[in-house]
Design a protein around this motif. Structure first.
Motif, short mmCIF file in Angstrom:
data_model
loop_
_atom_site.label_atom_id
_atom_site.label_comp_id
_atom_site.label_asym_id
_atom_site.label_seq_id
_atom_site.Cartn_x
_atom_site.Cartn_y
_atom_site.Cartn_z
N PHE A 1 30.66 19.17 2.09
CA PHE A 1 31.33 20.33 1.49
C PHE A 1 32.83 20.01 1.39
O PHE A 1 33.66 20.53 2.13
CB PHE A 1 31.09 21.59 2.33
N SER A 2 33.15 19.13 0.44
CA SER A 2 34.50 18.57 0.41
C SER A 2 35.40 19.16 -0.67
O SER A 2 36.60 18.89 -0.71
CB SER A 2 34.42 17.05 0.21
N VAL A 3 34.81 19.96 -1.56
CA VAL A 3 35.61 20.48 -2.67
C VAL A 3 35.97 21.95 -2.41
O VAL A 3 35.10 22.81 -2.24
CB VAL A 3 34.83 20.37 -4.00
N GLY A 4 37.27 22.21 -2.36
CA GLY A 4 37.71 23.59 -2.17
C GLY A 4 37.64 24.39 -3.46
O GLY A 4 38.29 24.04 -4.45
N CYS B 1 33.96 26.34 0.22
CA CYS B 1 33.83 24.89 0.11
C CYS B 1 32.51 24.54 -0.60
O CYS B 1 31.45 25.05 -0.20
CB CYS B 1 33.89 24.23 1.49
N TRP B 2 32.55 23.60 -1.60
CA TRP B 2 31.44 23.36 -2.51
C TRP B 2 30.77 22.02 -2.23
O TRP B 2 31.40 21.04 -1.86
CB TRP B 2 31.96 23.41 -3.93
N CYS B 3 29.45 22.03 -2.43
CA CYS B 3 28.66 20.79 -2.32
C CYS B 3 27.75 20.73 -3.54
O CYS B 3 27.08 21.71 -3.87
CB CYS B 3 27.86 20.76 -1.02
N SER C 1 23.63 16.36 -4.15
CA SER C 1 23.94 15.74 -2.86
C SER C 1 23.05 16.33 -1.77
O SER C 1 22.36 17.34 -1.96
CB SER C 1 25.41 15.98 -2.51
N VAL C 2 23.11 15.68 -0.64
CA VAL C 2 22.40 16.21 0.54
C VAL C 2 23.37 17.10 1.29
O VAL C 2 24.27 16.61 1.99
CB VAL C 2 21.89 15.07 1.44
N CYS C 3 23.21 18.42 1.12
CA CYS C 3 24.18 19.38 1.67
C CYS C 3 23.78 19.83 3.06
O CYS C 3 23.52 21.01 3.34
CB CYS C 3 24.32 20.58 0.74
N THR C 4 23.69 18.85 3.96
CA THR C 4 23.26 19.17 5.32
C THR C 4 24.34 18.89 6.35
O THR C 4 24.13 19.17 7.54
CB THR C 4 22.00 18.36 5.68
N SER C 5 25.49 18.37 5.94
CA SER C 5 26.55 18.06 6.90
C SER C 5 27.89 18.55 6.35
O SER C 5 28.07 18.70 5.14
CB SER C 5 26.61 16.56 7.19
N ILE C 6 28.81 18.84 7.26
CA ILE C 6 30.10 19.39 6.89
C ILE C 6 30.85 18.49 5.90
O ILE C 6 31.45 18.99 4.93
CB ILE C 6 30.93 19.65 8.15
#
Length: 496
Positions: A18-21, A4-6, A10-15
């Protein structure tokens, strides 16, 4: 697994970020949570391992903790040696495991990786429970008394477990003197042991025996692989072999056992605990390891007798308490006037020696005087004069098949010392018994210089420097002065 990609912006600190498979990640290896049970002393197969892309060339070790060092009791330093079922099964082939009972980690290393030892096996698959004693248990019993024990601890012990007392677990012979064929059987959930007899009476020799454990209907020593502890039998060993000489003083040294002490006693009997002693008793000294008080009056009778032991705390005024057979005492003698001869610069063997209670291992020493000091040794005799251990029941002696006698011709003494004599038969003073004369025949080396004339009769002799000449049978050979006696042949044209 899914990747899963962030975005870096972005602020990659929350689930939710990570919305892109992106794709999938396949992680090769076993799943955790596996559990298995084996019994120490038996074959163990680690089967049913599950996971992804397992391979039969994967490596598995059993350790206290994954990534740690190997542990004792598992073959091949705890690393399995065989595998199958596409990597789901691992074992040690035809070898049985024998660790102490407990819980162990099953640790995995992938095919193709470096899997040399425990430090490379870092993935924990699960837990292996090994049933068996914890080890380190100790118990002491006195010979000729009841022997039971309780309080043994371990993993998953149970009634009917067995212990055999051996000098070394898994090998050797059963020890005589323990009831029930040397097997104690567990009760009270595997914690207490008895031999199953009415008195549990032990007559085995004094020794620190290994307590060797087995589950099931085990019988022979080879099945008792797991060391549970040590059982000390307080008393003398039963396999002593002592030797003394008829009509001479006798000492028993190097008496071995467990818990021996000054004040223990022995008697020399035909049958332990029964009257009819051929000699007196003796009291132990040197911490119970030596008996020193017999004089020549005890050894007037040649023969093989039993050394019978009485513990200091027993009533040793009663011959019935000299009941422990600690070994044998051989009182031997050799017949006198058995004269023999050998030849100078030849090997020497003596055969046909007779006596009473002679045995292989007896020794002869060639001396100028039996029982003498270092000056009684004969220079030039092989092995410093001491024979090799006798063979043929003590009747045949040799100083080696390649060792020629280089001593001066003369008449010497053959002096005898029996096997297992307390002196050790190391020094000339230990060889006090004269068997007979040893005549070393031949001329003194390079003592006969003669001159003869070509084509004329030649008389060589008489030889005056030498011993044991035989007129009409001795011979001389003439070889070149550049040659060697015993190596070169006779010179052409010389002699007849």
């Amino acid at each position: 697994y899914k990747l899963c990609w962030c975005s870096a912006g972005s602020v990659c600190t929350s689930i939710p970020m990570f919305s892109v498979g992106v794709g999938k990640m396949t992680l090769t290896g076993p799943t955790s949570g596996f559990s298995l049970a084996c019994v120490s002393g038996q074959f163990c197969v680690i089967s049913g391992i599950q996971g992804t892309n397992l391979n039969q060339d994967d490596s598995v070790m059993v350790l206290d903790d994954c990534g740690g060092s190997s542990i004792e009791g598992f073959p091949n330093s705890a690393k399995t040696t065989s595998s199958g079922m596409a990597g789901s099964e691992h074992a040690w082939g035809s070898d049985r495991i024998n660790p102490v009972g407990g819980l162990y980690a099953v640790c995995w290393c992938a095919k193709g990786a470096t899997c040399l030892d425990g430090s490379f096996h870092r993935k924990r698959v699960g837990t292996l429970t090994v049933a068996g004693p914890q080890g380190g248990f100790t118990q002491a019993c006195v010979v000729f008394s009841a022997c039971t024990w309780g309080g043994m601890i371990g993993q998953d012990l149970q009634d009917g477990d067995r212990i055999m007392l051996l000098e070394q677990c898994g090998t050797g012979q059963k020890v005589l003197g323990f009831p029930n064929g040397d097997i104690a059987v567990a009760s009270n959930g595997g914690h207490d042991y008895t031999f199953g007899s009415s008195d549990n009476f032990v007559t085995a020799g004094g020794f620190d025996y290994q307590m060797c454990w087995c589950r099931g209907q085990c019988s022979g020593p080879a099945n008792f692989l797991v060391r549970a502890g040590t059982l000390s039998i307080l008393g003398p060993r039963s396999d002593h072999e002592f030797g003394c000489i008829k009509d001479t003083a006798c000492v028993l040294l190097g008496f071995k056992g467990v818990g021996l002490q000054d004040g223990d006693k022995v008697k020399i009997l035909l049958v332990c605990g029964v009257s009819g002693s051929p000699g007196s008793g003796s009291t132990a000294v040197q911490g119970g390891t030596a008996y020193l008080t017999w004089d020549s009056a005890m050894t007037t009778q040649a023969g093989k007798f039993t050394v019978c032991w009485c513990k200091k705390s027993w009533d040793c005024n009663d011959i019935a308490n000299f009941k422990m057979a600690a070994g044998s005492l051989t009182v031997a003698s050799v017949d006198p006037n058995q004269h023999r001869s050998c030849h100078v610069r030849d090997i020497c063997q003596v055969e046909g020696i007779t006596g009473n209670q002679l045995q292989s291992g007896d020794l002869l020493m060639i001396l100028t005087a039996c029982g003498g000091g270092a000056d009684a040794k004969v220079p030039g005799w092989p092995r410093n004069g001491t024979s090799m251990p006798a063979t043929v029941g003590g009747s045949k002696f040799s100083w080696g098949l390649l060792n020629a006698v280089l001593s001066e011709p003369g008449v010497y003494k053959m002096c005898w010392c029996p096997a297992r004599h307390f002196s050790g038969c190391d020094e000339p003073s230990d060889f006090i018994i004269e068997v007979g004369r040893m005549t070393l025949k031949g001329p003194v080396y390079m003592s006969q210089n003669r001159t003869c004339t070509a084509n004329q009769p030649c008389l060589v002799g008489p030889f005056v420097a030498g011993t044991g000449f035989s007129y009409g049978t001795d011979r001389v050979s003439l070889v070149s002065s550049a040659g060697l006696c015993g190596t070169n042949g006779q010179e052409d044209g010389v002699g007849g």
